[in-house]
Scaffold this active site. Sequence first.
Site, PDB file in Angstrom:
ATOM      1  N   TYR A   1      39.669  10.906 -11.871  1.00 11.56           N
ATOM      2  CA  TYR A   1      39.303   9.744 -11.077  1.00 11.56           C
ATOM      3  C   TYR A   1      40.353   8.852 -11.154  1.00 11.56           C
ATOM      4  CZ  TYR A   1      35.009  12.344 -11.701  1.00 11.56           C
ATOM      5  OH  TYR A   1      33.978  13.166 -11.980  1.00 11.56           O
TER       6      TYR A   1
ATOM      7  N   ASP B   1      27.950  14.880  -4.373  1.00 13.09           N
ATOM      8  CA  ASP B   1      27.225  15.459  -5.489  1.00 13.09           C
ATOM      9  C   ASP B   1      25.824  15.199  -4.970  1.00 13.09           C
ATOM     10  OD1 ASP B   1      26.055  15.836  -7.965  1.00 13.09           O
ATOM     11  OD2 ASP B   1      27.199  14.491  -9.055  1.00 13.09           O
TER      12      ASP B   1
ATOM     13  N   GLU C   1      31.520  20.837  -9.258  1.00 15.12           N
ATOM     14  CA  GLU C   1      30.244  21.198 -10.420  1.00 15.12           C
ATOM     15  C   GLU C   1      29.638  22.532  -9.638  1.00 15.12           C
ATOM     16  OE1 GLU C   1      27.497  17.985  -9.901  1.00 15.12           O
ATOM     17  OE2 GLU C   1      26.780  18.748 -12.110  1.00 15.12           O
TER      18      GLU C   1
ATOM     19  N   ASP D   1      22.426  21.235  -8.939  1.00 17.27           N
ATOM     20  CA  ASP D   1      23.389  20.130  -9.124  1.00 17.27           C
ATOM     21  C   ASP D   1      24.651  20.616  -8.764  1.00 17.27           C
ATOM     22  OD1 ASP D   1      24.629  17.924  -9.923  1.00 17.27           O
ATOM     23  OD2 ASP D   1      23.939  18.097 -12.109  1.00 17.27           O
TER      24      ASP D   1
ATOM     25  N   ASP E   1       0.656  -1.176   0.049  1.00 13.03           N
ATOM     26  CA  ASP E   1       0.054   0.029   0.035  1.00 13.03           C
ATOM     27  C   ASP E   1       0.885   1.419   0.106  1.00 13.03           C
ATOM     28  OD1 ASP E   1      -2.202  -1.536  -0.096  1.00 13.03           O
ATOM     29  OD2 ASP E   1      -2.516  -1.377   2.151  1.00 13.03           O
TER      30      ASP E   1
ATOM     31  N   HIS F   1      19.025  16.237 -15.553  1.00 11.14           N
ATOM     32  CA  HIS F   1      19.681  16.378 -17.056  1.00 11.14           C
ATOM     33  C   HIS F   1      18.608  16.977 -17.848  1.00 11.14           C
ATOM     34  CE1 HIS F   1      23.003  13.123 -15.825  1.00 11.14           C
ATOM     35  NE2 HIS F   1      23.341  14.286 -15.303  1.00 11.14           N
TER      36      HIS F   1
ATOM     37  N   GLU G   1      31.314  20.602 -14.803  1.00  4.90           N
ATOM     38  CA  GLU G   1      31.622  19.799 -13.669  1.00  4.90           C
ATOM     39  C   GLU G   1      32.963  18.716 -14.281  1.00  4.90           C
ATOM     40  OE1 GLU G   1      28.714  16.467 -13.268  1.00  4.90           O
ATOM     41  OE2 GLU G   1      27.453  17.538 -14.492  1.00  4.90           O
TER      42      GLU G   1
ATOM     43  N   HIS H   1      33.993  11.653 -18.328  1.00  8.43           N
ATOM     44  CA  HIS H   1      32.730  11.985 -18.865  1.00  8.43           C
ATOM     45  C   HIS H   1      32.543  13.370 -19.246  1.00  8.43           C
ATOM     46  CE1 HIS H   1      32.694  14.772 -14.967  1.00  8.43           C
ATOM     47  NE2 HIS H   1      33.098  13.674 -14.225  1.00  8.43           N
TER      48      HIS H   1
ATOM     49  N   HIS I   1      28.827   6.745 -10.208  1.00 10.57           N
ATOM     50  CA  HIS I   1      27.362   6.705  -9.836  1.00 10.57           C
ATOM     51  C   HIS I   1      27.262   6.040  -8.540  1.00 10.57           C
ATOM     52  CE1 HIS I   1      25.994   7.263 -14.208  1.00 10.57           C
ATOM     53  NE2 HIS I   1      26.579   8.434 -13.585  1.00 10.57           N
TER      54      HIS I   1
ATOM     55  N   ARG J   1      35.583  15.931  -8.255  1.00 10.42           N
ATOM     56  CA  ARG J   1      34.820  16.641  -9.166  1.00 10.42           C
ATOM     57  C   ARG J   1      34.336  18.095  -8.559  1.00 10.42           C
ATOM     58  NH1 ARG J   1      31.755  12.818 -10.378  1.00 10.42           N
ATOM     59  NH2 ARG J   1      29.675  13.231  -9.070  1.00 10.42           N
TER      60      ARG J   1
ATOM     61  N   HIS K   1      25.951  19.712 -18.599  1.00 10.56           N
ATOM     62  CA  HIS K   1      24.446  19.174 -19.208  1.00 10.56           C
ATOM     63  C   HIS K   1      23.570  20.476 -18.901  1.00 10.56           C
ATOM     64  CE1 HIS K   1      23.362  18.196 -14.962  1.00 10.56           C
ATOM     65  NE2 HIS K   1      24.656  17.539 -15.215  1.00 10.56           N
TER      66      HIS K   1
HETATM   67  N1  GLY Z   1      24.221  14.873 -10.379  1.00  6.96           N
HETATM   68  C1  GLY Z   1      24.221  14.306 -11.728  1.00  6.96           C
HETATM   69  C2  GLY Z   1      25.250  14.913 -12.449  1.00  6.96           C
HETATM   70  O1  GLY Z   1      26.165  15.296 -12.149  1.00  6.96           O
HETATM   71  O2  GLY Z   1      25.098  14.819 -13.685  1.00  6.96           O
HETATM   72 MN    MN Z   2      25.548  17.355 -13.097  1.00 11.79          MN
HETATM   73 MN    MN Z   3      26.052  16.428 -10.161  1.00 14.09          MN
END
Ligand code: GLY
Ligand code: MN
Ligand code: MN
Length: 416
Positions: free
Chosen positions: A367, A239, A386, A250, A19, A340, A363, A329, A222, A384, A333
């Site tokens: 790594y 993050d 960002e 973000d 439920d 995103h 960002e 990466h 991730h 990172r 974005h």
């Molecule tokens: N937190 C997701 C990204 O940085 O794209």
């Molecule tokens: Mn991001």
């Molecule tokens: Mn992020």
Amino acid sequence: MGGGVAVIPTAPERPRNRDSHYPYRFDSYFHYLTGFVEPEAVLVLVAGDAPRSILFCREKNLEREIWDGFRHGPDGAKETFGFDEAHPIGQLDEMLPKLLADQPSLHFHLGADSAWDARAVGWLNSVREQVRSGIAAPGAIQDVRAVLDEMRLIKGDEEIATMRRAAEISAAAHVRAMRQTRPERREFEIEAELLHEFRRQGAQAPAYTSIVAGGGNACVLHYVSNDAPLRDGDLLLIDAGCELDGYAADITRTFPVNGRFSPAQKDLYQLVLASQAAAIEQVRPGSHWNAPHDAAVKVLAQGFIDLGLCQGTLAEVLEQESYKRYYMHRTGHWLGMDVHDVGEYKLGGEWRLLEPGMVLTVEPGCYIRPADDVPERFWNIGIRIEDDVVVTESGCEVLTHGAPRTVAEIEELMAQ
Ligand code: GLY
Ligand code: MN
Ligand code: MN
């Protein structure tokens, strides 16, 4: 030819187990056009001779409202939100064929949800069955998202004000996390501090699952288990951003668990920070989408060579993409209602040009996993940085400056 009918449903409620449901989150397109937050609602926009907005929503129901809370009902929704018409959601399948009669096109999120696709085919077939009474069915079905994506990509002043506030709350959460971090606390304790600050300041939810990654966990892009103990001498990568009134922030910050960067950590941190500065420098009207990424990669690649992480000349490292071993990466974005966010990155095969009102993340990171050919002092360092950036008429505005970014700012805050 004018005319056409757009049908935009909100998101369904999703069961979690028995439920219990996941916390409800409306569909971004639906919310963008309506501001209406109840589930079981559909917006219909009719163009042509008699243009109008029509909401289908749940009826008032005292019994259900006692259990689940307030419902506007069609009359209340029409009054409060200014729709031209509103009807009970139960009338949708009966009314849609009438609204689609003699209209040239149906605009719909075809392919997003098979149950909705089947319903749309049902409406169209109902209109087609009336062809011998002289009624024409829409000849075209178009993806309504194509138009809405371009609208959503350019944010208006009110949207930017909401995003600025989401960024401020998220930056405050990062400050809180830095203050609460110390060796032997666990990653989830710091995650709890982030959530506390988001909610305390009125944000409805995190915009995505927070990443709280100590030491080598930061090299898992991730990572979300957030359950390891924090170790003296490691870095902590966070993050995390909140969602406020449908808009996301973000932010990523990386800082030492014990409050002081080691020399190796500082070398890499300053490099990532310099690459981010070079990228942000490229955010202005007329710059193309990939310019910030190109700028960040150039700085990182040269730094990897200088630190003995990549071999060869800058041209070789860029050409062979050997920097991707440590930076795999992209540099950002679009950001908006979805973390995103929507919007094309290329137009006609070319990177699109930045325009005022676009919001993006910047960002860069690095790594470094343990390996025989990698200097040991860099092992298990993941960094990172960002930030969220709006393109303005004259350049850009960084929305997330409230979270400390330089080595000196971070060490000073953590020493308090
Ligand atoms: N937190 C997701 C990204 O940085 O794209
Ligand atoms: Mn991001
Ligand atoms: Mn992020």
